[in-house]
Design a protein around this motif. Structure first.
Motif, PDB file in Angstrom:
ATOM      1  N   ASN A   6       0.843  -1.191   0.000  1.00  0.00           N
ATOM      2  CA  ASN A   6       0.000   0.000   0.000  1.00  0.00           C
ATOM      3  C   ASN A   6       0.878   1.240   0.000  1.00  0.00           C
ATOM      4  OD1 ASN A   6      -2.456  -1.396   0.157  1.00  0.00           O
ATOM      5  ND2 ASN A   6      -2.149  -1.743   2.327  1.00  0.00           N
ATOM      6  N   ALA A   7       0.559   2.165  -0.884  1.00  0.00           N
ATOM      7  CA  ALA A   7       1.286   3.430  -0.926  1.00  0.00           C
ATOM      8  C   ALA A   7       0.726   4.368   0.135  1.00  0.00           C
ATOM      9  CB  ALA A   7       1.146   4.048  -2.312  1.00  0.00           C
ATOM     10  N   GLN A   8       1.540   5.310   0.566  1.00  0.00           N
ATOM     11  CA  GLN A   8       1.085   6.264   1.586  1.00  0.00           C
ATOM     12  C   GLN A   8       0.206   7.345   0.983  1.00  0.00           C
ATOM     13  OE1 GLN A   8       4.586   7.645   3.548  1.00  0.00           O
ATOM     14  NE2 GLN A   8       4.979   5.685   4.529  1.00  0.00           N
ATOM     15  N   ASP A   9       0.351   7.601  -0.308  1.00  0.00           N
ATOM     16  CA  ASP A   9      -0.454   8.615  -0.971  1.00  0.00           C
ATOM     17  C   ASP A   9      -1.794   8.000  -1.368  1.00  0.00           C
ATOM     18  OD1 ASP A   9      -1.456  10.715  -2.372  1.00  0.00           O
ATOM     19  OD2 ASP A   9       0.117  10.741  -3.904  1.00  0.00           O
ATOM     20  N   ASN A  10      -2.894   8.567  -0.899  1.00  0.00           N
ATOM     21  CA  ASN A  10      -4.221   8.005  -1.166  1.00  0.00           C
ATOM     22  C   ASN A  10      -4.699   8.224  -2.591  1.00  0.00           C
ATOM     23  OD1 ASN A  10      -4.401   7.007   1.389  1.00  0.00           O
ATOM     24  ND2 ASN A  10      -5.437   8.815   2.220  1.00  0.00           N
ATOM     25  N   THR A  11      -4.063   9.104  -3.372  1.00  0.00           N
ATOM     26  CA  THR A  11      -4.487   9.325  -4.752  1.00  0.00           C
ATOM     27  C   THR A  11      -4.002   8.218  -5.677  1.00  0.00           C
ATOM     28  OG1 THR A  11      -2.552  10.681  -5.256  1.00  0.00           O
ATOM     29  CG2 THR A  11      -4.524  11.830  -4.445  1.00  0.00           C
ATOM     30  N   ILE A  12      -2.970   7.506  -5.302  1.00  0.00           N
ATOM     31  CA  ILE A  12      -2.462   6.399  -6.110  1.00  0.00           C
ATOM     32  C   ILE A  12      -3.242   5.142  -5.743  1.00  0.00           C
ATOM     33  CG2 ILE A  12      -0.459   4.984  -6.643  1.00  0.00           C
ATOM     34  CD1 ILE A  12       1.297   7.382  -6.032  1.00  0.00           C
ATOM     35  N   PRO A  13      -3.790   4.428  -6.738  1.00  0.00           N
ATOM     36  CA  PRO A  13      -4.526   3.195  -6.425  1.00  0.00           C
ATOM     37  C   PRO A  13      -3.644   2.190  -5.689  1.00  0.00           C
ATOM     38  CG  PRO A  13      -4.830   3.830  -8.720  1.00  0.00           C
ATOM     39  CD  PRO A  13      -3.770   4.722  -8.158  1.00  0.00           C
ATOM     40  N   LYS A  14      -4.286   1.324  -4.920  1.00  0.00           N
ATOM     41  CA  LYS A  14      -3.553   0.301  -4.180  1.00  0.00           C
ATOM     42  C   LYS A  14      -2.954  -0.722  -5.136  1.00  0.00           C
ATOM     43  CE  LYS A  14      -6.281   0.416   0.037  1.00  0.00           C
ATOM     44  NZ  LYS A  14      -7.115  -0.364   0.941  1.00  0.00           N
ATOM     45  N   SER A  15      -1.777  -1.180  -4.794  1.00  0.00           N
ATOM     46  CA  SER A  15      -1.170  -2.270  -5.549  1.00  0.00           C
ATOM     47  C   SER A  15      -1.934  -3.543  -5.249  1.00  0.00           C
ATOM     48  CB  SER A  15       0.293  -2.422  -5.152  1.00  0.00           C
ATOM     49  OG  SER A  15       1.010  -1.257  -5.493  1.00  0.00           O
ATOM     50  N   ASN A  16      -1.860  -4.494  -6.166  1.00  0.00           N
ATOM     51  CA  ASN A  16      -2.599  -5.743  -5.970  1.00  0.00           C
ATOM     52  C   ASN A  16      -1.838  -6.908  -6.572  1.00  0.00           C
ATOM     53  OD1 ASN A  16      -3.647  -6.238  -8.822  1.00  0.00           O
ATOM     54  ND2 ASN A  16      -4.318  -4.134  -8.468  1.00  0.00           N
ATOM     55  N   ALA A  17      -2.276  -8.092  -6.239  1.00  0.00           N
ATOM     56  CA  ALA A  17      -1.674  -9.317  -6.751  1.00  0.00           C
ATOM     57  C   ALA A  17      -2.779 -10.338  -6.955  1.00  0.00           C
ATOM     58  CB  ALA A  17      -0.633  -9.853  -5.769  1.00  0.00           C
TER      59      ALA A  17
END
Length: 148
Positions: free
Chosen positions: A19-30
């Protein structure tokens, strides 16, 4: 074959979401990737072999570098090959690969993406016995991928 599925299951089990700290960037996934392969071989403009049916299975991770761009590495087991039938009989060549695609994805909108990347593949060693000679193949492939 059991070892391949064990390795894939192990990799799926240790895959984590970042998870990125910036909320504007979508969450990474797998996730798990599963699909159908239909493979054939072309011969210098003289024709094409019959098709071999197979599948691919593996895992992927998608990591967003911005709101509109991501990088998606994958590891896949893939069945490929071909089938040739003539008056002498049928020859089926079964090729198994471990493929490592690396895709770069652009999201022009939330539910639509374009992707492009490279795929490195290692063919499992195969043995052919032709007229008294034992031929061992151990090949590597490099492919360009484009998709919508």
């Amino acid at each position: 074959m059991k070892i391949i599925f064990l390795i894939i299951a192990l990799l799926v089990g240790i895959t984590t979401t970042v998870n990125a700290q910036d909320n504007t960037i979508p969450k990474s996934n797998a996730g798990i990737k599963l699909g159908y392969n239909l493979a054939a071989v072309s011969f210098d403009g003289d024709g094409e072999s019959g098709q071999r049916h197979g599948f691919h299975i593996g895992i992927y991770g998608e990591f967003f570098v911005s709101e509109s761009f991501s990088i998606q590495p994958e590891i896949l087991y893939s069945q490929q090959g071909n089938k040739i039938t003539n008056s002498g009989g049928t020859f089926t060549q079964k090729l198994d690969y471990i493929n490592l695609p690396l895709m770069f994805k652009a999201y022009p909108s939330k539910n639509f993406f374009l992707e492009m990347g490279r795929k490195l593949g290692w063919q499992f060693p195969i043995k052919k016995n032709m007229t008294g000679f034992l031929i061992l193949h151990n090949n590597m492939t490099l492919t360009v991928l484009i998709g919508v």
